[in-house]
Design a protein around this motif. Structure first.
Motif, PDB file in Angstrom:
ATOM      1  N   HIS A   1     -54.458  43.948  67.474  1.00 39.18           N
ATOM      2  CA  HIS A   1     -54.647  45.357  66.823  1.00 39.18           C
ATOM      3  C   HIS A   1     -54.876  44.972  65.221  1.00 39.18           C
ATOM      4  CE1 HIS A   1     -53.166  49.131  65.247  1.00 39.18           C
ATOM      5  NE2 HIS A   1     -52.105  48.479  64.654  1.00 39.18           N
ATOM      6  N   ARG A   2     -55.566  45.981  64.411  1.00 40.35           N
ATOM      7  CA  ARG A   2     -55.719  45.698  63.137  1.00 40.35           C
ATOM      8  C   ARG A   2     -55.257  46.798  62.334  1.00 40.35           C
ATOM      9  NH1 ARG A   2     -61.107  43.406  60.474  1.00 40.35           N
ATOM     10  NH2 ARG A   2     -60.656  41.518  61.849  1.00 40.35           N
ATOM     11  N   PRO A   3     -54.239  46.690  61.678  1.00 42.32           N
ATOM     12  CA  PRO A   3     -53.744  48.078  60.859  1.00 42.32           C
ATOM     13  C   PRO A   3     -54.790  48.403  59.775  1.00 42.32           C
ATOM     14  CG  PRO A   3     -52.136  46.817  61.175  1.00 42.32           C
ATOM     15  CD  PRO A   3     -53.130  45.898  61.579  1.00 42.32           C
ATOM     16  N   VAL A   4     -55.169  49.510  59.367  1.00 43.57           N
ATOM     17  CA  VAL A   4     -55.800  50.013  58.310  1.00 43.57           C
ATOM     18  C   VAL A   4     -55.629  48.999  56.897  1.00 43.57           C
ATOM     19  CG1 VAL A   4     -56.707  51.780  56.672  1.00 43.57           C
ATOM     20  CG2 VAL A   4     -56.013  52.451  59.330  1.00 43.57           C
ATOM     21  N   ALA A   5     -56.771  48.698  56.690  1.00 46.20           N
ATOM     22  CA  ALA A   5     -56.966  47.862  55.327  1.00 46.20           C
ATOM     23  C   ALA A   5     -56.359  46.455  55.222  1.00 46.20           C
ATOM     24  CB  ALA A   5     -55.955  48.665  54.215  1.00 46.20           C
ATOM     25  N   ARG A   6     -56.095  45.855  56.727  1.00 46.27           N
ATOM     26  CA  ARG A   6     -55.734  44.698  56.846  1.00 46.27           C
ATOM     27  C   ARG A   6     -56.885  43.793  57.155  1.00 46.27           C
ATOM     28  NH1 ARG A   6     -51.337  41.623  57.518  1.00 46.27           N
ATOM     29  NH2 ARG A   6     -51.452  39.809  58.674  1.00 46.27           N
ATOM     30  N   PRO A   7     -57.191  42.466  56.701  1.00 39.24           N
ATOM     31  CA  PRO A   7     -58.231  41.795  56.655  1.00 39.24           C
ATOM     32  C   PRO A   7     -58.677  40.966  57.881  1.00 39.24           C
ATOM     33  CG  PRO A   7     -56.755  40.655  55.525  1.00 39.24           C
ATOM     34  CD  PRO A   7     -56.109  42.053  55.605  1.00 39.24           C
ATOM     35  N   ARG A   8     -57.452  40.970  58.755  1.00 42.23           N
ATOM     36  CA  ARG A   8     -57.628  40.449  60.208  1.00 42.23           C
ATOM     37  C   ARG A   8     -56.753  40.843  61.164  1.00 42.23           C
ATOM     38  NH1 ARG A   8     -53.283  37.747  61.940  1.00 42.23           N
ATOM     39  NH2 ARG A   8     -51.577  37.186  60.329  1.00 42.23           N
ATOM     40  N   ASP A   9     -57.109  40.781  62.515  1.00 44.39           N
ATOM     41  CA  ASP A   9     -56.302  41.179  63.557  1.00 44.39           C
ATOM     42  C   ASP A   9     -55.046  40.484  63.725  1.00 44.39           C
ATOM     43  OD1 ASP A   9     -58.439  42.567  64.193  1.00 44.39           O
ATOM     44  OD2 ASP A   9     -59.296  41.115  65.781  1.00 44.39           O
ATOM     45  N   PHE A  10     -54.072  41.445  63.999  1.00 44.05           N
ATOM     46  CA  PHE A  10     -52.671  40.685  64.742  1.00 44.05           C
ATOM     47  C   PHE A  10     -53.037  40.352  65.990  1.00 44.05           C
ATOM     48  CE2 PHE A  10     -50.387  43.072  61.493  1.00 44.05           C
ATOM     49  CZ  PHE A  10     -49.515  42.135  60.813  1.00 44.05           C
ATOM     50  N   THR A  11     -52.733  39.278  66.625  1.00 42.01           N
ATOM     51  CA  THR A  11     -53.254  38.844  68.124  1.00 42.01           C
ATOM     52  C   THR A  11     -52.139  38.380  68.873  1.00 42.01           C
ATOM     53  OG1 THR A  11     -53.987  36.537  67.309  1.00 42.01           O
ATOM     54  CG2 THR A  11     -55.746  38.565  67.485  1.00 42.01           C
TER      55      THR A  11
ATOM     56  N   PRO B   1     -41.810  21.843  71.915  1.00 42.36           N
ATOM     57  CA  PRO B   1     -43.257  21.502  71.839  1.00 42.36           C
ATOM     58  C   PRO B   1     -44.100  21.931  73.005  1.00 42.36           C
ATOM     59  CG  PRO B   1     -41.714  19.475  71.339  1.00 42.36           C
ATOM     60  CD  PRO B   1     -40.990  20.643  71.757  1.00 42.36           C
ATOM     61  N   GLY B   2     -45.355  22.394  72.738  1.00 44.72           N
ATOM     62  CA  GLY B   2     -46.072  22.864  73.836  1.00 44.72           C
ATOM     63  C   GLY B   2     -46.066  24.423  74.216  1.00 44.72           C
ATOM     64  N   SER B   3     -45.353  25.047  73.228  1.00 47.60           N
ATOM     65  CA  SER B   3     -45.072  26.439  73.392  1.00 47.60           C
ATOM     66  C   SER B   3     -46.080  27.368  72.689  1.00 47.60           C
ATOM     67  CB  SER B   3     -43.631  26.930  73.066  1.00 47.60           C
ATOM     68  OG  SER B   3     -43.193  26.681  71.611  1.00 47.60           O
ATOM     69  N   ALA B   4     -46.429  28.556  72.961  1.00 50.00           N
ATOM     70  CA  ALA B   4     -47.245  29.664  72.531  1.00 50.00           C
ATOM     71  C   ALA B   4     -46.628  30.746  72.531  1.00 50.00           C
ATOM     72  CB  ALA B   4     -48.673  29.488  72.954  1.00 50.00           C
ATOM     73  N   CYS B   5     -46.090  31.547  71.781  1.00 47.36           N
ATOM     74  CA  CYS B   5     -45.172  32.747  71.764  1.00 47.36           C
ATOM     75  C   CYS B   5     -45.791  33.826  70.444  1.00 47.36           C
ATOM     76  CB  CYS B   5     -43.953  32.641  71.715  1.00 47.36           C
ATOM     77  SG  CYS B   5     -43.389  31.670  72.968  1.00 47.36           S
ATOM     78  N   TYR B   6     -45.326  34.900  70.586  1.00 50.63           N
ATOM     79  CA  TYR B   6     -45.379  35.716  69.429  1.00 50.63           C
ATOM     80  C   TYR B   6     -46.766  36.115  69.067  1.00 50.63           C
ATOM     81  CZ  TYR B   6     -40.854  33.626  69.296  1.00 50.63           C
ATOM     82  OH  TYR B   6     -39.550  33.410  69.667  1.00 50.63           O
ATOM     83  N   ASP B   7     -47.442  35.947  67.690  1.00 44.66           N
ATOM     84  CA  ASP B   7     -48.607  36.527  67.470  1.00 44.66           C
ATOM     85  C   ASP B   7     -49.719  35.532  66.956  1.00 44.66           C
ATOM     86  OD1 ASP B   7     -47.004  36.094  65.139  1.00 44.66           O
ATOM     87  OD2 ASP B   7     -47.824  37.851  64.288  1.00 44.66           O
TER      88      ASP B   7
END
Length: 351
Positions: free
Chosen positions: A139-149, A95-101
């Motif tokens: 980063h948003r790859p081509v044709a993807r509707p949203r960003d990876f963040t 609990p309380g963690s924020a990791c990855y994307d």
């Protein structure tokens, strides 16, 4: 206020006036055959008030890691008054963690994702006396509707102070390079590289301690929060598995964080903060849902890493100052969540 640690006929009394309880040097007066530290839970509201809790032999110290990098950890507010071993780096499944994307674990223990948007700032926690914002890169790859963040930096507001912690950009990852950058009240802050190197503010309200020589620290805001931070890149394996399509010139260096909060108000807000509300109901992270996504971008978007303004923010510098003045000459509330470490006010001796 005095606290007494006794061994045989020796009594040591000292005034707790600093953030780090390790200033109480009792080891010189205690027999060398006492092998593990003992933490006295001394917070009046904790379940284990008055209990002396010994550290396990496998991790005998609240400050010095064992061979596996673990230290003694005491939960004074746990129904069972005992100690365990834990690492001093973020646990991304706790609990309380924020990791990855980024993947969050709320105060209720449930996993959820919050995508936000690249190059924007969102409030992670907002309470009347402190606020934590996060700047997202992506980063948003081509044709993807949203960003990876990913979370690239944190901005912390408390009292009349402002603190930032940033993961610096890199084209390729190098473990021998420190990617942490700090500021305090608008000035660059240098924390010397090296395990256990530390800095604290003049009034001892905030401290930064390195838990490895580079890229991992614990930030403690007295009586408010403890933040375990590690800096990591997006690896080639991450890229392959998740199909991020990361460009060659950027490995998207970002933060993995785990928060521990002390004395949150029942109205706490923020992407993560709201999951600590007593009546919070998580309607997103339902059993069997592969990727629960939490909304609220508009409520939690803020204009700057050190801005207190967002649609749902409740932090007020004026309210915090008024609360602080109202404390008068009272000593701070004792908290032994980390035993003798920066956030805790347990008394430590050896067993």
């Amino acid at each position: 206020m005095k606290f007494v640690v006794t061994t045989g006929v020796i009594a040591i009394a000292m005034v707790v006036a600093t953030l780090h309880l390790t200033a109480i040097n009792v080891s010189a007066a205690i027999p060398s055959y006492w092998k593990t530290e003992v933490v006295l839970c001394n917070e009046t509201s904790s379940r284990c008030m008055g209990a002396h809790i010994g550290c396990p032999e496998e991790c005998p110290s609240t400050r010095r890691p064992n061979a596996e990098g673990k230290i003694c950890h005491v939960e004074c507010d746990h129904p069972i008054c005992n100690a365990g071993c834990r690492t001093r780096k973020p646990n991304c499944d706790a609990p309380g963690s924020a990791c990855y994307d980024p993947r969050f674990v709320g105060g209720d223990g449930r996993v959820f994702y919050f995508h936000g948007k690249s190059n924007e700032v969102f409030t992670l926690v907002s309470d009347p006396n402190f606020q934590i914002n996060g700047h997202f890169i992506g980063h948003r790859p081509v044709a993807r509707p949203r960003d990876f963040t990913w979370i690239q930096s944190l901005g912390i507001l408390f009292d009349s102070h402002k603190f930032t912690l940033e993961a610096t950009k890199a084209a390729t990852w190098d473990n021998e390079v420190d990617h942490l950058k700090f500021t305090y009240d608008g000035r660059d802050l240098s924390v010397e590289e090296g395990s256990l190197s530390a800095w604290s503010s003049q009034d001892k309200d905030i401290a930064v301690e390195r838990v490895s020589s580079k890229n991992s620290v614990i930030v403690t805001i007295k009586n408010k929060a403890e933040i375990l931070v590690s800096v990591v890149p997006v690896t080639k394996e991450d890229d392959r598995v998740h199909k991020y399509q990361i460009p060659e010139h950027d490995c998207f260096v970002h933060l993995e964080v785990q928060f521990r909060f002390f004395h949150l108000s029942p109205n706490v807000e923020g992407v993560l903060g709201k999951t600590y509300q007593p009546d919070f109901e998580n309607n997103v992270a339902k059993p069997g849902k592969a990727m629960p996504v939490m909304g609220g971008e508009d409520k939690y978007r803020t204009s700057d890493l050190l801005s207190a303004e967002c649609g749902a923010c409740i932090f007020s510098e004026a309210e915090e100052q008024s609360s602080k003045q109202g404390m008068g000459t009272n000593f701070p509330t004792l908290d032994c969540t980390r035993g003798a470490a920066a956030a805790g006010y347990g008394i430590v001796c050896r067993k």
